[in-house]
Design a protein around this motif. Structure first.
Motif, PDB file in Angstrom:
ATOM      1  N   PHE A 148       0.854  -1.292   0.023  1.00  7.01           N
ATOM      2  CA  PHE A 148      -0.094   0.195  -0.027  1.00  7.01           C
ATOM      3  C   PHE A 148       0.873   1.146  -0.008  1.00  7.01           C
ATOM      4  O   PHE A 148       0.309   2.460   0.268  1.00  7.01           O
ATOM      5  N   VAL A 149       2.127   1.248  -0.338  1.00  2.00           N
ATOM      6  CA  VAL A 149       2.952   2.304  -0.350  1.00  2.00           C
ATOM      7  C   VAL A 149       3.059   2.608  -2.027  1.00  2.00           C
ATOM      8  O   VAL A 149       3.554   1.692  -2.704  1.00  2.00           O
ATOM      9  N   THR A 150       2.924   3.802  -2.450  1.00  2.00           N
ATOM     10  CA  THR A 150       2.802   4.186  -3.728  1.00  2.00           C
ATOM     11  C   THR A 150       4.302   4.525  -4.344  1.00  2.00           C
ATOM     12  O   THR A 150       5.077   4.950  -3.700  1.00  2.00           O
ATOM     13  N   VAL A 151       4.346   4.116  -5.626  1.00  2.00           N
ATOM     14  CA  VAL A 151       5.904   4.272  -6.182  1.00  2.00           C
ATOM     15  C   VAL A 151       6.111   5.856  -6.251  1.00  2.00           C
ATOM     16  O   VAL A 151       7.456   6.266  -6.003  1.00  2.00           O
ATOM     17  N   ASN A 152       4.927   6.668  -6.584  1.00  2.00           N
ATOM     18  CA  ASN A 152       5.221   8.056  -6.502  1.00  2.00           C
ATOM     19  C   ASN A 152       5.860   8.757  -5.343  1.00  2.00           C
ATOM     20  O   ASN A 152       6.748   9.465  -5.301  1.00  2.00           O
ATOM     21  N   SER A 153       5.242   8.029  -4.194  1.00  2.00           N
ATOM     22  CA  SER A 153       5.673   8.690  -3.090  1.00  2.00           C
ATOM     23  C   SER A 153       7.014   8.462  -2.561  1.00  2.00           C
ATOM     24  O   SER A 153       7.867   9.201  -2.001  1.00  2.00           O
ATOM     25  N   LEU A 154       7.497   7.363  -3.191  1.00  2.00           N
ATOM     26  CA  LEU A 154       9.140   6.687  -3.026  1.00  2.00           C
ATOM     27  C   LEU A 154       9.816   7.817  -4.060  1.00  2.00           C
ATOM     28  O   LEU A 154      10.742   7.938  -3.633  1.00  2.00           O
ATOM     29  N   ARG A 155       9.342   7.887  -5.223  1.00  2.00           N
ATOM     30  CA  ARG A 155      10.187   8.438  -6.232  1.00  2.00           C
ATOM     31  C   ARG A 155      10.351  10.065  -5.604  1.00  2.00           C
ATOM     32  O   ARG A 155      11.731  10.772  -6.042  1.00  2.00           O
ATOM     33  N   HIS A 156       9.538  10.733  -4.957  1.00  2.00           N
ATOM     34  CA  HIS A 156       9.683  11.920  -4.452  1.00  2.00           C
ATOM     35  C   HIS A 156      10.089  12.109  -3.184  1.00  2.00           C
ATOM     36  O   HIS A 156      10.087  13.072  -2.573  1.00  2.00           O
ATOM     37  N   ASN A 157      10.483  11.206  -2.563  1.00  2.00           N
ATOM     38  CA  ASN A 157      11.326  11.046  -1.360  1.00  2.00           C
ATOM     39  C   ASN A 157      12.465  11.817  -1.359  1.00  2.00           C
ATOM     40  O   ASN A 157      13.691  11.648  -2.148  1.00  2.00           O
ATOM     41  N   PRO A 158      12.665  13.144  -0.610  1.00  2.00           N
ATOM     42  CA  PRO A 158      14.038  13.793  -0.750  1.00  2.00           C
ATOM     43  C   PRO A 158      15.279  13.097  -0.883  1.00  2.00           C
ATOM     44  O   PRO A 158      16.248  13.361  -1.514  1.00  2.00           O
ATOM     45  N   THR A 159      15.282  12.322   0.197  1.00  2.00           N
ATOM     46  CA  THR A 159      16.438  11.577   0.523  1.00  2.00           C
ATOM     47  C   THR A 159      16.912  10.499  -0.837  1.00  2.00           C
ATOM     48  O   THR A 159      18.040  10.240  -1.015  1.00  2.00           O
ATOM     49  N   VAL A 160      15.929   9.853  -1.152  1.00  2.00           N
ATOM     50  CA  VAL A 160      16.082   8.884  -2.313  1.00  2.00           C
ATOM     51  C   VAL A 160      16.540   9.554  -3.518  1.00  2.00           C
ATOM     52  O   VAL A 160      17.560   9.287  -4.176  1.00  2.00           O
ATOM     53  N   LYS A 161      15.825  10.660  -3.625  1.00  2.00           N
ATOM     54  CA  LYS A 161      16.190  11.635  -4.780  1.00  2.00           C
ATOM     55  C   LYS A 161      17.559  12.034  -4.876  1.00  2.00           C
ATOM     56  O   LYS A 161      18.148  11.993  -5.960  1.00  2.00           O
TER      57      LYS A 161
ATOM     58  N   TYR B 160      14.616  -1.720  -7.918  1.00  2.00           N
ATOM     59  CA  TYR B 160      13.532  -1.859  -6.975  1.00  2.00           C
ATOM     60  C   TYR B 160      14.041  -1.900  -5.530  1.00  2.00           C
ATOM     61  O   TYR B 160      13.259  -1.052  -4.670  1.00  2.00           O
ATOM     62  N   GLY B 161      14.972  -2.355  -5.110  1.00  2.00           N
ATOM     63  CA  GLY B 161      15.425  -2.510  -3.846  1.00  2.00           C
ATOM     64  C   GLY B 161      15.967  -1.236  -3.368  1.00  2.00           C
ATOM     65  O   GLY B 161      15.413  -0.656  -2.114  1.00  2.00           O
ATOM     66  N   PHE B 162      16.563  -0.144  -4.334  1.00  2.00           N
ATOM     67  CA  PHE B 162      16.992   1.081  -3.910  1.00  2.00           C
ATOM     68  C   PHE B 162      15.660   2.098  -3.730  1.00  2.00           C
ATOM     69  O   PHE B 162      15.728   2.761  -2.675  1.00  2.00           O
ATOM     70  N   LEU B 163      14.771   1.893  -4.652  1.00  2.00           N
ATOM     71  CA  LEU B 163      13.637   2.830  -4.345  1.00  2.00           C
ATOM     72  C   LEU B 163      12.907   2.242  -3.329  1.00  2.00           C
ATOM     73  O   LEU B 163      12.144   3.258  -2.711  1.00  2.00           O
TER      74      LEU B 163
ATOM     75  N   PRO C  42      12.971  12.607   6.334  1.00  2.00           N
ATOM     76  CA  PRO C  42      11.891  12.080   5.051  1.00  2.00           C
ATOM     77  C   PRO C  42      11.526  10.720   5.375  1.00  2.00           C
ATOM     78  O   PRO C  42      10.530  10.349   5.334  1.00  2.00           O
ATOM     79  N   HIS C  43      12.633   9.789   6.037  1.00  2.00           N
ATOM     80  CA  HIS C  43      12.456   8.572   5.979  1.00  2.00           C
ATOM     81  C   HIS C  43      11.478   8.400   7.148  1.00  2.00           C
ATOM     82  O   HIS C  43      10.674   7.441   7.222  1.00  2.00           O
ATOM     83  N   VAL C  44      11.806   8.905   8.163  1.00  2.00           N
ATOM     84  CA  VAL C  44      10.779   8.802   9.371  1.00  2.00           C
ATOM     85  C   VAL C  44       9.194   9.270   9.273  1.00  2.00           C
ATOM     86  O   VAL C  44       8.493   8.497   9.617  1.00  2.00           O
ATOM     87  N   GLU C  45       9.152  10.274   8.352  1.00  2.00           N
ATOM     88  CA  GLU C  45       8.042  10.716   7.784  1.00  2.00           C
ATOM     89  C   GLU C  45       7.265   9.714   6.979  1.00  2.00           C
ATOM     90  O   GLU C  45       5.987   9.327   7.170  1.00  2.00           O
ATOM     91  N   GLN C  46       7.829   8.995   6.300  1.00  2.00           N
ATOM     92  CA  GLN C  46       7.486   7.877   5.400  1.00  2.00           C
ATOM     93  C   GLN C  46       7.012   6.918   6.347  1.00  2.00           C
ATOM     94  O   GLN C  46       5.973   6.215   6.236  1.00  2.00           O
ATOM     95  N   THR C  47       7.778   6.521   7.279  1.00  2.00           N
ATOM     96  CA  THR C  47       7.280   5.467   8.382  1.00  2.00           C
ATOM     97  C   THR C  47       6.076   5.806   8.943  1.00  2.00           C
ATOM     98  O   THR C  47       5.222   5.045   9.099  1.00  2.00           O
ATOM     99  N   ARG C  48       5.931   6.909   9.414  1.00  2.00           N
ATOM    100  CA  ARG C  48       4.819   7.619  10.118  1.00  2.00           C
ATOM    101  C   ARG C  48       3.438   7.428   9.189  1.00  2.00           C
ATOM    102  O   ARG C  48       2.389   7.046   9.568  1.00  2.00           O
TER     103      ARG C  48
END
Length: 336
Positions: A103-116, A129-132, A158-164
């Motif tokens: 239930f986590v969208t690809v778009n939310s991961l692509r827009h994660n500032p730390t991942v970008k 896939y694993g990196f994203l 941003p990772h903690v916010e994603q977890t929340r």
């Protein structure tokens, strides 16, 4: 034997991609040693997440697990107060990662500032896939042990916010199992690298590793970049742009103002300035060298610490996953 304690649980750790350095010590390790007296800390040796960028060199990841464990113990992490565990040996983390990924969208991961940011730094045009999915895996790291406080640098917020967000969504879908974790952001800025071009980083080769000898510390600081505008000793310096002065602020805060004035008034040269901070850093590292030597001479004890910590993590993970499966209605055959 690890001391049992009912305190707020912390989850923190490192991707095992190399030895830890002074930047890690200033930014997190020093604080972790203090936190273990007050909280119930779990320290993750994140070997699976190390494979997101080192999947072609698994032998190095294996080597770095031991090196980072030694860094922890040398820095003062006490296995009687803290749980040190290996990520890949807690398969429940991988299971929880899969459930979250539904239930986590690809778009939310692509827009994660730390991942970008990291993708740009590494020149990744097409993300693995694993990196994203790194933030999803990190959410599983945090929640498998129901940690509620996460010490991080600003870039990891941003990772903690994603977890929340993941925790909120899981609880909405299946019922309340997890508490939303909070970020504990350190006040210490990132330590600049010896080359003055950015943060101290193992991948950039501009760091002083925690296992450096006295002579290695002196030699590296001797070559460190200083104020580029200060050509001669009698030229007034500009401490605010000098990487070495940043080390004075981090390791000698009580003397940094004096150093600043002496530099600006050309009453101290760069060589003497480097010598002073080298002595101070060596004073900080000396007890770490002693603890490291103790554990290096006792590899079986280090292995036992990691086995015990991983067993503890698996016990906690098993309890959590039982709750997760019940909440998701996938606890099959439990009546038999």
């Amino acid at each position: 034997m690890r001391r049992e304690q009912k305190r707020e649980r912390i989850l923190t750790g490192d991707r095992v991609t190399g030895k830890l350095h002074l930047g890690h010590y200033v930014g997190s390790l020093k604080n972790r040693v203090m936190l273990q007296e007050e909280y119930d800390p779990y320290f993750i040796l994140a070997d699976v997440q190390a494979l997101t960028t080192h999947f072609e060199q698994p032998e190095l990841v294996r080597q770095h697990v031991r090196e980072v464990a030694l860094d922890y113990l040398a820095a003062g992490i006490d296995p009687d107060l803290s749980t040190i565990f290996i990520q890949s040996l807690v398969p429940e983390i991988a299971e929880l990662t899969v459930y979250y990924s539904m239930f986590v969208t690809v778009n939310s991961l692509r827009h994660n500032p730390t991942v970008k940011s990291e993708a740009a730094d590494r020149g990744y045009d097409d993300l693995y896939y694993g990196f994203l999915g790194y933030p999803v895996s990190q959410a599983a790291d945090i929640t498998f042990c129901k940690a509620t406080l996460i010490p991080v640098g600003e870039d990891q917020i941003p990772h903690v916010e994603q977890t929340r967000r993941i925790v909120r969504r899981f609880n909405e879908l299946y019922g309340t199992v997890f508490e939303e974790p909070k970020a504990l952001v350190g006040e210490v800025p990132r330590l600049i690298g010896l080359d003055g071009k950015g943060k101290m980083s193992k991948s950039l080769g501009n760091a002083i590793q925690l296992d450096s000898s006295k002579s290695e510390v002196e030699a590296k600081l001797k070559k460190a970049v200083t104020d580029p505008a200060r050509i001669h000793k009698h030229d007034p310096g500009h401490p605010e742009i000098c990487p070495v002065f940043a080390y004075h602020e981090a390791f000698m805060p009580e003397e940094s103002e004096e150093i600043r004035e002496q530099c600006m008034q050309a009453r101290i040269g760069c060589a003497e300035c480097k010598q002073r901070i080298a002595r101070r850093i060596n004073d900080v590292l000396e007890p770490m060298r002693e603890r490291r030597a103790y554990y290096e001479a006792r590899p079986k004890q280090v292995e036992d610490i990691l086995r015990s910590g991983t067993d503890q993590a698996r016990r906690i993970a098993g309890e959590t996953m039982q709750e997760v499966r019940e909440a998701m209605r996938i606890d099959y055959f439990t009546g038999e």
